[in-house]
Design a protein around this motif. Sequence first.
Motif, PDB file in Angstrom:
ATOM      1  N   GLU A  25     -15.799 -42.233  -7.488  1.00 40.46           N
ATOM      2  CA  GLU A  25     -15.526 -41.808  -8.591  1.00 40.46           C
ATOM      3  C   GLU A  25     -16.633 -41.449  -9.649  1.00 40.46           C
ATOM      4  O   GLU A  25     -16.346 -40.632 -10.683  1.00 40.46           O
ATOM      5  N   GLU A  81     -17.291 -37.650 -11.297  1.00 42.50           N
ATOM      6  CA  GLU A  81     -17.188 -37.441 -12.728  1.00 42.50           C
ATOM      7  C   GLU A  81     -18.169 -36.816 -13.356  1.00 42.50           C
ATOM      8  O   GLU A  81     -18.347 -35.971 -14.136  1.00 42.50           O
ATOM      9  N   ARG A  82     -19.549 -37.501 -12.713  1.00 44.12           N
ATOM     10  CA  ARG A  82     -20.730 -37.022 -13.339  1.00 44.12           C
ATOM     11  C   ARG A  82     -21.165 -35.642 -12.786  1.00 44.12           C
ATOM     12  O   ARG A  82     -22.036 -34.938 -13.341  1.00 44.12           O
TER      13      ARG A  82
END
Length: 329
Positions: free
Chosen positions: A95, A99-100
């Motif tokens: 996750e 996201e990054r």
Amino acid sequence: MGFILKFFVGRLLKLVLLLLAASILAFTLVSNSPVDPVQSYIGAEMTRVSPEQRENIAAYWGMDEPPVQQYLKWAKAMLNGDMGTSLIYRSPVAEVIAERFLASLALMGVAWVFSGLFGFLLGIVAGMKEGSWADRLIKWYCLMLASTPSFWLGLLLLMMFSVWLGWFPVGLGTPAGILAEDVTLLERVQHLFLPALTLSVIGVSGVALHTRQKLIEVMHTDYIRFAMARGERGIQLVRRHGLRNILLPAVSLHFASFGELFGGAVLAEQVFSYPGLGQAVVQAGLGGDVPLLLGVVLASTIFVYMGNMMADGLYRVVDPRIRKGGIER
């Protein structure tokens, strides 16, 4: 179709071996790092934690096991689709990377497109005006950029446009104190502009110098001389006879620059506090977050490898000589 299948199968096997080597190297470096993962996990409350509690935390995260066993345990979980849990973010590594990576992909994508276009145009101008003041100026500009660290240029742009002029935010990916769903597109673009500008400016030099050299070689060929004898000049001459010979090498070179682009993004994200993958890998390294660091290493390795594979694939598809028996790589 046979050579295409053979190409992708061979590249897939090389990618697997590369990921294995990169993960082993990264794990070895982190294991021998002076950073204490338990201390980084606890933080400022370190003095209030007893030795027994430290041992329990180490046992919970598997840090009390031998390094080889830790790596094999991680590799087994990785094969089952579990990348582990980040010690810093207290979230699944998959996750955090997802996201990054989206934030970094937006930054690197914008920089990659603009640096390629701007570098290609500068290379055409320099190649057409070989030996002129414009050619010398572009060469000087590109050589100066090639020796300029991205973090230094980022600090310079930050001081000029954010601190002195106040045109752009000082850092971050979105305005502080605002929910993600309330952030407008204009605000995201404002936070993205300076980091993307930093990477774009740095990435211009390679494409410009390579395009210039290729165009100069094309301009000295016999068919170009014949076209000039028929009265063709300037941009029309380059568009009709030179563009097809310089476009593919420039695009292939630009695909192969994914590694430099990612390395520059790591420094740019640190300067602008941009919440991307580069900032995550620095925090993971300093905090001894082994699961996150290994996950980022694998993701970045795949990203760079895909760029090199696309560059190589373009050449093989367009130029049959590269895939002939005597030239096969």
